[in-house]
Structure formats: C-alpha cells, structure tokens
Design an enzyme around this catalytic site. Sequence first.
Site, short mmCIF file in Angstrom:
data_model
loop_
_atom_site.label_atom_id
_atom_site.label_comp_id
_atom_site.label_asym_id
_atom_site.label_seq_id
_atom_site.Cartn_x
_atom_site.Cartn_y
_atom_site.Cartn_z
N ASP A 53 -4.35 -1.57 12.45
CA ASP A 53 -4.57 -2.09 11.10
C ASP A 53 -4.28 -3.59 11.05
OD1 ASP A 53 -5.40 -1.83 8.48
OD2 ASP A 53 -3.44 -1.23 7.72
N GLY A 96 4.16 1.44 -1.54
CA GLY A 96 5.24 1.45 -2.52
C GLY A 96 5.70 0.05 -2.87
N VAL A 156 8.19 -3.29 -2.77
CA VAL A 156 9.02 -4.05 -1.84
C VAL A 156 9.96 -4.95 -2.65
CG1 VAL A 156 9.08 -5.67 0.09
CG2 VAL A 156 7.19 -4.05 -0.12
N LYS A 195 11.50 -2.16 1.71
CA LYS A 195 10.31 -1.40 1.33
C LYS A 195 10.73 0.03 0.98
CE LYS A 195 6.55 -1.77 3.83
NZ LYS A 195 5.58 -1.54 4.95
N GLY A 232 0.81 -1.21 0.00
CA GLY A 232 0.00 0.00 0.00
C GLY A 232 0.84 1.26 0.00
#
Length: 237
Positions: free
Chosen positions: A124, A13, A15, A29, A11
């Site tokens: 989250d 960028g 990896v 990341k 979400g």
Amino acid sequence: MKLTLSILHSGYGKVYRGVSVKHGNMAIKMLDPRHGQGDHEFKTEIALLSVYKHENIVSLLGYCDENGQKILVYKYECNGSLDNHLKRKDLTWIQRLQICLDAARGLLYLHNDVGLHHRILHRDIKSSNILLDENWKAKISDFGLSRVGPANLQSTFLISKICGTVGYIDPDYYNTRYLTQKSDVYSFGVVLFEVLCGRLTWVPEYKDQREFLVTLVKIHWGRNTLDEIIFSDLLHR
C-alpha cells in the site's frame, strides 16, 4: 502522558497527538474495527515494526491490546504525510527530490536488506503513507497489509483478494493476482508522478482524462508533452 485532540482521521480510526517524558511527541492511533482494521493487520504492523528498523521507516514505540481496544503508538512526525504537501508552492525541487530519495531508501530496505532470504512487500505504497519529520525526512508507514516472503522467487505470492488503494495498484498485480516487489515499485512510481505534477493520483472531481493521473501521464507520454503536466510552480523556479 498527555493527549491532545484528534489530529486526523486515518483509514482505520482516529490518531491523537501525545507527549511523554521518555519519548516526547507521539502519534497514537486508536483503531476502529468498523473501518476494517482486524487482528491480522494489527499484529502484522507490530510484528514487522518491532523487528525491522530503518531511518526511512516509521518508528513504533509501543502498542496496547486490552479489552477490545487496539492502540498503536508511533514517533510523531510533525510535517504529516506527503499527500498534504503536493501542492505547496514552497516545497522546492530539491526538497521534493530528497523526499523521494528517502522513501526509495526505505523501500529498498524492505525489499533487499531485511534479511538474506526474505523481503517485505508493503502492498500500500502511496503518498499518504509517507510521513515527514521536522527535517522533511521521509518515512514509510502503515504496514498492516504487508507480506513477508522469500527473496529468491520472481512471483512471491498468489493473492486471491487484491489489496491497495485506487490509483496506486499495479495493473499486472491486479490482473494476474501475482504479487511481487515490482508491485510496490509501480505504486512508488505513481507517487513520483504525484510529486512531479503536484496532485493526487485520483481526483474524483475531474470528470475527464484528468481524473486519474496515470491515464493523464500515458496520454502525455504518447504525445511527448509531459512537461505540460508538471506542477507549474516548479517550472518557474
């Protein structure tokens, strides 16, 4: 250090998988600010994972913040995230149970064992934020949205802007804006149902009651027919 091609798009960028002499396989990341990862989330991730260590929490190996480029380096977990394995027919009851227990231990550590007077609320918890190593040990990841708060208060935070992922957000948190440890527990409960039912909590391709797993669970709970939505390949083992 050697880098390979991008292994996934998160979400925030791309990896990459990297290899170093000291740390072996690593997940690198590279944050893209266009995806919403700002300074606060970046610094929160570093601050928490630099201090708090647990076998069921992802390991941060290092970071870079230079010339506008923000990079986080983690231990590479070769089996990826749990969401990609929910439909696997060869992921047994025992393996699924162990994964859930591992994630529960990680969450318990965040809520009760990081210190005498405070706790970490993840905000989250979801199957894509539970990573699996070569032995299928589960590790909670992605702490950019997390909050550190006092452990002795029932309502830890009053939040003006709701954070989380559709399908996992605690409705009490959403409606009242009060964030507590129970908000994480609710999200984890959704993950447990995903593991049990072999599907994601939100499947937009469905245009009926099956679209949201929580809705489906409530319907079958009321009918006493929960066995009808258990992943069929698990029922016959």
